[in-house]
Write an enzyme that holds these catalytic residues in place. Structure first.
Site, PDB file in Angstrom:
ATOM      1  N   HIS A 120       4.816   4.217   3.749  1.00 41.41           N
ATOM      2  CA  HIS A 120       5.415   5.578   3.209  1.00 41.41           C
ATOM      3  C   HIS A 120       6.496   5.972   3.899  1.00 41.41           C
ATOM      4  O   HIS A 120       6.770   5.444   5.153  1.00 41.41           O
ATOM      5  CB  HIS A 120       4.007   6.467   3.616  1.00 41.41           C
ATOM      6  N   ASP A 197      -0.131   2.997  11.166  1.00 45.57           N
ATOM      7  CA  ASP A 197      -0.506   4.292  10.292  1.00 45.57           C
ATOM      8  C   ASP A 197      -1.784   4.313   9.700  1.00 45.57           C
ATOM      9  O   ASP A 197      -2.103   3.501   8.618  1.00 45.57           O
ATOM     10  CB  ASP A 197       0.595   4.273   9.419  1.00 45.57           C
ATOM     11  N   GLN A 200      -4.409   6.409   5.664  1.00 52.14           N
ATOM     12  CA  GLN A 200      -5.223   6.212   4.245  1.00 52.14           C
ATOM     13  C   GLN A 200      -6.692   5.284   5.075  1.00 52.14           C
ATOM     14  O   GLN A 200      -7.083   4.946   4.026  1.00 52.14           O
ATOM     15  CB  GLN A 200      -4.211   5.503   3.339  1.00 52.14           C
ATOM     16  N   LYS A 223      -6.332  14.638   5.545  1.00 56.30           N
ATOM     17  CA  LYS A 223      -6.717  13.822   4.651  1.00 56.30           C
ATOM     18  C   LYS A 223      -7.958  13.232   5.039  1.00 56.30           C
ATOM     19  O   LYS A 223      -8.563  12.347   4.233  1.00 56.30           O
ATOM     20  CB  LYS A 223      -5.712  12.446   4.855  1.00 56.30           C
ATOM     21  N   CYS A 363       6.167   8.755  -2.007  1.00 56.55           N
ATOM     22  CA  CYS A 363       6.712   8.863  -0.631  1.00 56.55           C
ATOM     23  C   CYS A 363       6.814   7.302  -0.644  1.00 56.55           C
ATOM     24  O   CYS A 363       6.579   7.045   0.861  1.00 56.55           O
ATOM     25  CB  CYS A 363       6.196   9.569   0.167  1.00 56.55           C
TER      26      CYS A 363
HETATM   27  N1  PMP Z   1       1.383   7.693   5.866  1.00 52.73           N
HETATM   28  C1  PMP Z   1       0.582   7.468   4.580  1.00 52.73           C
HETATM   29  C2  PMP Z   1       0.396   6.065   4.322  1.00 52.73           C
HETATM   30  C3  PMP Z   1       0.326   8.532   3.898  1.00 52.73           C
HETATM   31  O1  PMP Z   1      -0.480   8.238   2.860  1.00 52.73           O
HETATM   32  C4  PMP Z   1       0.657   9.737   4.201  1.00 52.73           C
HETATM   33  C5  PMP Z   1       0.531  10.956   3.340  1.00 52.73           C
HETATM   34  N2  PMP Z   1       0.608  10.623   1.898  1.00 52.73           N
HETATM   35  C6  PMP Z   1       1.446  10.020   5.504  1.00 52.73           C
HETATM   36  C7  PMP Z   1       1.863   8.687   6.257  1.00 52.73           C
HETATM   37  C8  PMP Z   1       2.024  11.369   5.924  1.00 52.73           C
HETATM   38  O2  PMP Z   1       1.115  12.311   6.117  1.00 52.73           O
HETATM   39  P1  PMP Z   1       1.332  13.659   6.622  1.00 52.73           P
HETATM   40  O3  PMP Z   1       2.027  14.158   5.318  1.00 52.73           O
HETATM   41  O4  PMP Z   1       0.108  14.409   6.614  1.00 52.73           O
HETATM   42  O5  PMP Z   1       2.163  13.736   7.734  1.00 52.73           O
END
Ligand code: PMP
Length: 408
Positions: A120, A197, A200, A223, A363
């Site tokens: 991401h 990270d 997910q 999430k 993203c």
């Molecule tokens: N890492 C991953 C794998 C994600 O899916 C996301 C959110 N789509 C993020 C980071 C970023 O999360 P946040 O927008 O809550 O900071």
């Protein structure tokens, strides 16, 4: 079925959208909240709200207790100690904290930072900035045709120059779990730290940071059925202690004089300014909610949904699924495209049927480039989704090409 009871806990899922029952399949972007989370947050604001660590009065002590109890619950959830848990705003801020505090201090010219091309942007752009500032090199790990990182690729890209590995436990596009154990063991041989990270992964599987032996781990409350505006960073004590603060100001200090400052102990050294205690309390309630169901139940249910959805999607010849189309490896996420249809059109047609999916690059633009697509649709699942939701998705998908005048 337990899901019928679970749905009753989520007011947002009882809504109608476009005159139809809402089928919410954008859980990888953010989840809905059970009543228990909403109640806990409201109760905090009704009964315990003050600025933590400041007031000597009873209400202030209750706010401090709420803040620190939430930290304890998060620590237990990740199988670690409260002093190793830092509250942030979201995964993005947690990863930036590591990049700016650890990365800028300890990464040197010529060092390598290894990361997957599927990251991401929030686990990529901060490392691009560190690499630029320090003259370090970004090394990308590429998945094989089925979307997995192979042992060979890990051994090839994580080597003697690697100082840091930044990896998502579960990709927000492919939904596949990275071989974290192999990555950590290779990083240890190289003497590199591992930043995981977990945005997910925590919604779908238990995460034990000690067992995994990662150095840092990040996730977002929103999430995981908790409120927006709260993130978590786990960091190993010995690393957090030697890292400089990220943001500075009130609450993270021990003493300040005109020309000097001593910082507070961890984790407060990394928590500058007033905290989102109401959100932290909500996250604590979300963790309690998950524990009350149990990951065994969650994983069994989500595996069933994945099997059912993938089986149905595979019956449609004009659907392409990205990453290995096997429920065994999937964690909540199925990204796909319909041949000859732009994903935004697919998502709009599904929306008209009451089915909410996400379309775009998610993203993860380098991964889109690698897959040679510009965008895709993503259906992402949570504990409250049912086989009926999958049926609605499939019947919507079957209508898309017809609505676009492309036949079936
Ligand atoms: N890492 C991953 C794998 C994600 O899916 C996301 C959110 N789509 C993020 C980071 C970023 O999360 P946040 O927008 O809550 O900071």
């Amino acid at each position: 079925m337990i899901q019928n009871k679970i749905i009753q806990d989520f007011p947002a899922l009882l809504m109608q959208e476009n005159g139809k029952r809402l089928v919410y399949l954008d859980n990888a972007a953010t989840t809905q909240h059970p009543r228990q989370v909403l109640d806990a947050t409201i109760s905090y604001y009704e009964k315990d709200n003050a600025n933590p660590h400041r007031g000597v009065y009873e209400l202030g002590a209750r706010a401090t207790k709420a803040h620190e109890n939430a930290r304890k619950s998060v620590a237990e959830f990740l199988h670690t100690e409260p002093e190793e848990i830092i509250f942030t705003q979201n995964t993005t801020e947690s990863l930036n904290l590591v990049a700016y505090s650890y990365g800028l201090e300890f990464i040197k010219e010529g060092d390598e930072i290894a990361l997957s091309v599927a990251e991401h942007h929030s686990n990529l752009v901060p490392w691009q900035r560190v690499a630029k500032a320090k003259g370090a090199v970004l090394k990308f790990l590429y998945p094989d045709e089925s979307g997995h990182l192979t042992d060979e690729e890990i051994e090839k890209k994580i080597g003697s120059k690697t100082r840091l590995v930044a990896i998502a436990e579960v990709s927000n596009v492919l939904g596949l779990r990275a071989p974290v154990e192999k990555i950590v063991s290779q990083a240890r041989k190289a003497g590199a730290v591992v930043v995981l990270d977990c945005a997910q992964s925590v919604p779908h599987m238990p995460v034990d940071v000690k067992k995994l032996d990662v150095d840092f781990a990040a996730f977002s409350s929103h999430k995981l059925y908790g409120p927006m505006g709260v993130g978590v960073l786990y960091g190993k004590k010995e690393l957090l202690e030697k890292m400089p603060p990220f943001l500075s100001g009130g609450d993270m200090i021990q003493s300040v004089h005109e020309q000097s400052v001593t910082y507070g102990e961890i984790p407060r050294k990394f928590e500058a300014g007033t905290r989102n205690v109401g959100g932290e309390v909500g996250l604590e309630a979300a963790i309690q909610y998950i524990n009350s169901i149990g990951y065994d139940e969650i994983m069994a249910h989500e595996r069933d949904l994945m099997e059912y959805a993938i089986g149905k999607l595979k019956e449609i010849p004009y659907v392409t699924i990205y990453g290995e189309a096997s429920a065994q490896y999937r964690h909540g996420v199925i990204s796909f495209n319909i041949n000859d249809v732009h994903p935004h059109d697919t998502a709009s047609i599904l929306d008209a049927e009451g089915v909410a999916v996400r379309a775009g690059h998610h993203c993860a633009q380098p991964l889109m480039d690698y897959l040679k697509i510009t965008a895709c649709c993503r259906a992402s699942f949570a504990i409250y989704n049912t086989r009926e939701d999958v049926d609605m998705l499939i019947s919507g998908i079957r209508n898309v090409r017809r609505y676009m005048g492309l036949g079936n």
